[in-house]
Motif scaffolding. Structure first.
Motif, PDB file in Angstrom:
ATOM      1  N   LEU A  99      51.091  -8.382 -83.974  1.00 20.13           N
ATOM      2  CA  LEU A  99      50.868  -8.502 -82.541  1.00 20.13           C
ATOM      3  C   LEU A  99      52.148  -9.009 -81.902  1.00 20.13           C
ATOM      4  O   LEU A  99      52.688 -10.031 -82.314  1.00 20.13           O
ATOM      5  N   VAL A 100      52.628  -8.280 -80.898  1.00 22.35           N
ATOM      6  CA  VAL A 100      53.827  -8.673 -80.158  1.00 22.35           C
ATOM      7  C   VAL A 100      53.418  -8.964 -78.719  1.00 22.35           C
ATOM      8  O   VAL A 100      52.850  -8.098 -78.045  1.00 22.35           O
ATOM      9  N   ILE A 101      53.690 -10.175 -78.266  1.00 27.35           N
ATOM     10  CA  ILE A 101      53.458 -10.562 -76.879  1.00 27.35           C
ATOM     11  C   ILE A 101      54.841 -10.749 -76.266  1.00 27.35           C
ATOM     12  O   ILE A 101      55.537 -11.713 -76.571  1.00 27.35           O
ATOM     13  N   SER A 102      55.241  -9.788 -75.431  1.00 30.20           N
ATOM     14  CA  SER A 102      56.622  -9.746 -74.956  1.00 30.20           C
ATOM     15  C   SER A 102      56.894 -10.794 -73.874  1.00 30.20           C
ATOM     16  O   SER A 102      55.992 -11.471 -73.398  1.00 30.20           O
ATOM     17  N   GLU A 103      58.139 -10.866 -73.484  1.00 29.95           N
ATOM     18  CA  GLU A 103      58.620 -11.864 -72.531  1.00 29.95           C
ATOM     19  C   GLU A 103      57.858 -11.834 -71.206  1.00 29.95           C
ATOM     20  O   GLU A 103      57.613 -12.862 -70.601  1.00 29.95           O
ATOM     21  N   LYS A 104      57.458 -10.667 -70.751  1.00 32.18           N
ATOM     22  CA  LYS A 104      56.775 -10.537 -69.460  1.00 32.18           C
ATOM     23  C   LYS A 104      55.258 -10.616 -69.581  1.00 32.18           C
ATOM     24  O   LYS A 104      54.551 -10.566 -68.582  1.00 32.18           O
ATOM     25  N   ARG A 110      44.508 -13.898 -82.353  1.00 32.20           N
ATOM     26  CA  ARG A 110      44.398 -13.973 -83.817  1.00 32.20           C
ATOM     27  C   ARG A 110      44.896 -12.668 -84.429  1.00 32.20           C
ATOM     28  O   ARG A 110      44.398 -11.587 -84.103  1.00 32.20           O
ATOM     29  N   ALA A 111      45.895 -12.776 -85.330  1.00 34.23           N
ATOM     30  CA  ALA A 111      46.431 -11.615 -86.044  1.00 34.23           C
ATOM     31  C   ALA A 111      47.190 -12.119 -87.265  1.00 34.23           C
ATOM     32  O   ALA A 111      47.393 -13.321 -87.431  1.00 34.23           O
ATOM     33  N   GLY A 112      47.638 -11.188 -88.097  1.00 35.52           N
ATOM     34  CA  GLY A 112      48.399 -11.550 -89.286  1.00 35.52           C
ATOM     35  C   GLY A 112      49.793 -12.042 -88.938  1.00 35.52           C
ATOM     36  O   GLY A 112      50.136 -13.204 -89.128  1.00 35.52           O
ATOM     37  N   HIS A 113      50.605 -11.158 -88.391  1.00 41.51           N
ATOM     38  CA  HIS A 113      51.978 -11.466 -87.994  1.00 41.51           C
ATOM     39  C   HIS A 113      51.996 -11.467 -86.470  1.00 41.51           C
ATOM     40  O   HIS A 113      51.739 -10.441 -85.845  1.00 41.51           O
ATOM     41  N   VAL A 114      52.265 -12.616 -85.871  1.00 45.94           N
ATOM     42  CA  VAL A 114      52.252 -12.747 -84.418  1.00 45.94           C
ATOM     43  C   VAL A 114      53.651 -13.105 -83.950  1.00 45.94           C
ATOM     44  O   VAL A 114      54.257 -14.053 -84.445  1.00 45.94           O
ATOM     45  N   ILE A 115      54.150 -12.322 -82.990  1.00 48.44           N
ATOM     46  CA  ILE A 115      55.467 -12.562 -82.387  1.00 48.44           C
ATOM     47  C   ILE A 115      55.235 -12.805 -80.908  1.00 48.44           C
ATOM     48  O   ILE A 115      54.695 -11.945 -80.209  1.00 48.44           O
ATOM     49  N   ILE A 116      55.637 -13.982 -80.415  1.00 50.05           N
ATOM     50  CA  ILE A 116      55.402 -14.336 -79.014  1.00 50.05           C
ATOM     51  C   ILE A 116      56.726 -14.659 -78.337  1.00 50.05           C
ATOM     52  O   ILE A 116      57.519 -15.450 -78.830  1.00 50.05           O
ATOM     53  N   ASN A 117      56.942 -14.021 -77.171  1.00 49.38           N
ATOM     54  CA  ASN A 117      58.068 -14.365 -76.314  1.00 49.38           C
ATOM     55  C   ASN A 117      57.590 -14.513 -74.878  1.00 49.38           C
ATOM     56  O   ASN A 117      58.375 -14.671 -73.971  1.00 49.38           O
ATOM     57  N   GLY A 118      56.271 -14.452 -74.674  1.00 49.08           N
ATOM     58  CA  GLY A 118      55.662 -14.593 -73.355  1.00 49.08           C
ATOM     59  C   GLY A 118      54.774 -15.815 -73.332  1.00 49.08           C
ATOM     60  O   GLY A 118      55.021 -16.790 -74.035  1.00 49.08           O
TER      61      GLY A 118
END
Length: 130
Positions: free
Chosen positions: A50-55, A63-71
């Motif tokens: 799951l990628v949650i981008s800057e915007k 909830r996910a396995g690999h979570v990437i957050i920039n927002g």
């Protein structure tokens, strides 16, 4: 690093300017550039990204396995494998993880909880140079 073998494909995109009200369930990979008002859950557990981008902004449980957050996330975050907090990540809620990589500038207003996996949890503070 952290035992991740390969990146799963991003099959779903919530585009910038899109607002979703309600629960969002996905398999494999999801990228959010818009806003979700509801829970975001991977059906595949550890085998998901799951990628949650800057915007992007999510108001609800994540909830996910690999979570990437920039927002922004307002609600609890659970990563069953690796949680990557990029420099503009903002979390208001408790965070549960197996491995955590946090870049300078990311903020968490909540508690950190390590998931028990048999091994001790991994914490890496990333610098701007990496």
């Amino acid at each position: 690093m952290f035992g991740i073998k390969r990146q799963l494909p991003i099959r779903t995109l919530v585009g910038e300017g899109t607002v979703i009200h309600g629960e969002l369930r996905f398999v494999d990979g999801l990228r959010i550039d818009g806003e979700v008002l509801g829970d975001v859950t991977a059906a595949g557990g550890e085998r998901s990204v799951l990628v949650i981008s800057e915007k992007a902004k999510v108001t609800g449980k994540v909830r996910a396995g690999h979570v990437i957050i920039n927002g922004a996330v307002i609600g609890p975050v659970t990563s069953e494998e690796l949680l990557e907090l990029q420099p503009k990540a903002r979390i208001e809620g408790d965070v549960t993880y197996v491995a955590l990589e946090m870049h300078q500038g990311a903020t968490i207003e909540g508690e950190l909880h390590a998931l028990k996996t048999g091994d001790s949890p991994t914490l890496k503070l990333a610098s701007n140079n990496s």
